[in-house]
Design an enzyme around this catalytic site. Sequence first.
Site, short mmCIF file in Angstrom:
data_model
loop_
_atom_site.label_atom_id
_atom_site.label_comp_id
_atom_site.label_asym_id
_atom_site.label_seq_id
_atom_site.Cartn_x
_atom_site.Cartn_y
_atom_site.Cartn_z
N HIS A 12 72.93 129.78 19.37
CA HIS A 12 73.38 128.68 19.11
C HIS A 12 73.47 127.59 20.29
O HIS A 12 73.32 128.18 21.63
CB HIS A 12 74.99 128.75 18.56
CG HIS A 12 75.82 129.34 19.81
ND1 HIS A 12 76.14 130.65 19.74
CD2 HIS A 12 76.56 129.07 20.79
CE1 HIS A 12 77.10 131.08 20.62
NE2 HIS A 12 77.07 129.73 21.35
N ARG A 16 81.33 120.62 23.38
CA ARG A 16 82.57 120.30 23.57
C ARG A 16 82.82 118.77 22.75
O ARG A 16 82.19 117.81 23.14
CB ARG A 16 83.11 120.35 24.95
CG ARG A 16 83.07 121.60 25.42
CD ARG A 16 83.50 121.63 26.81
NE ARG A 16 83.74 122.89 27.61
CZ ARG A 16 82.52 123.34 28.14
NH1 ARG A 16 81.60 122.66 28.45
NH2 ARG A 16 82.67 124.72 28.67
N GLU A 63 77.41 125.29 17.78
CA GLU A 63 78.98 125.78 17.90
C GLU A 63 79.57 124.32 18.67
O GLU A 63 79.39 123.95 19.56
CB GLU A 63 79.14 126.89 18.91
CG GLU A 63 80.48 127.19 19.49
CD GLU A 63 80.76 128.03 20.69
OE1 GLU A 63 81.75 127.92 21.18
OE2 GLU A 63 79.59 129.02 20.91
N ASN A 67 88.78 121.76 22.40
CA ASN A 67 90.02 122.16 23.31
C ASN A 67 91.34 121.29 22.86
O ASN A 67 90.91 119.79 23.11
CB ASN A 67 89.47 121.94 24.81
CG ASN A 67 88.45 123.03 25.06
OD1 ASN A 67 88.74 124.02 25.04
ND2 ASN A 67 87.27 122.34 25.52
N HIS A 82 69.16 116.44 24.28
CA HIS A 82 69.65 116.32 22.83
C HIS A 82 69.23 117.55 22.16
O HIS A 82 68.47 118.26 22.73
CB HIS A 82 68.47 114.93 22.65
CG HIS A 82 66.95 115.18 22.82
ND1 HIS A 82 66.26 114.83 23.80
CD2 HIS A 82 66.26 115.88 21.95
CE1 HIS A 82 65.03 115.13 23.36
NE2 HIS A 82 65.08 115.75 22.35
N GLU A 130 67.88 113.89 18.16
CA GLU A 130 66.50 113.28 18.18
C GLU A 130 66.35 113.81 16.59
O GLU A 130 66.26 115.02 16.29
CB GLU A 130 65.49 113.83 19.09
CG GLU A 130 64.02 113.32 18.55
CD GLU A 130 63.04 113.97 19.53
OE1 GLU A 130 62.06 113.25 19.60
OE2 GLU A 130 63.12 115.10 20.43
#
Length: 137
Positions: A12, A16, A63, A67, A82, A130
């Site tokens: 993965h 964030r 993922e 937070n 990207h 992209e």
Amino acid sequence: MSEAPANFRMLHTMLRVLDLEKSLDFYVNQMGMTLLRRQDYPTGEFTLAFVGYGDERDQAVIELTHNWGQKEPYSIGSGYGHIAIGVPDIYGLCERLGTAGVKIPRPPGPMKHGGSVIAFVEDPDGYKVELIERKAT
């Protein structure tokens, strides 16, 4: 190591995100991915959500890490490039994304120096995605 062992594979990419619901809307509702799993970690005050186009057992996924205490947008930095996604109808997808309010900093068209038809869109946090047109064979 000159070549990756046969049992290595990409699992993965982690991003964030400031607003998990906006990010899930972008990746699931706009880009057509599936929410594969989502889990809150109260003691760490974060949520992980995994999205992708196939099962994690044989597909690389994204993922999304939220937070809970983050109030300001993340700095993407100059090292990040990207995510690339192959799509069968780049013009139709970009038209639909634009109508939905998705930013399209590079509209679809041939690469400047020849080759693939590409476009760049941005997710709610400003991460570049992209799009590369790949006709089904």
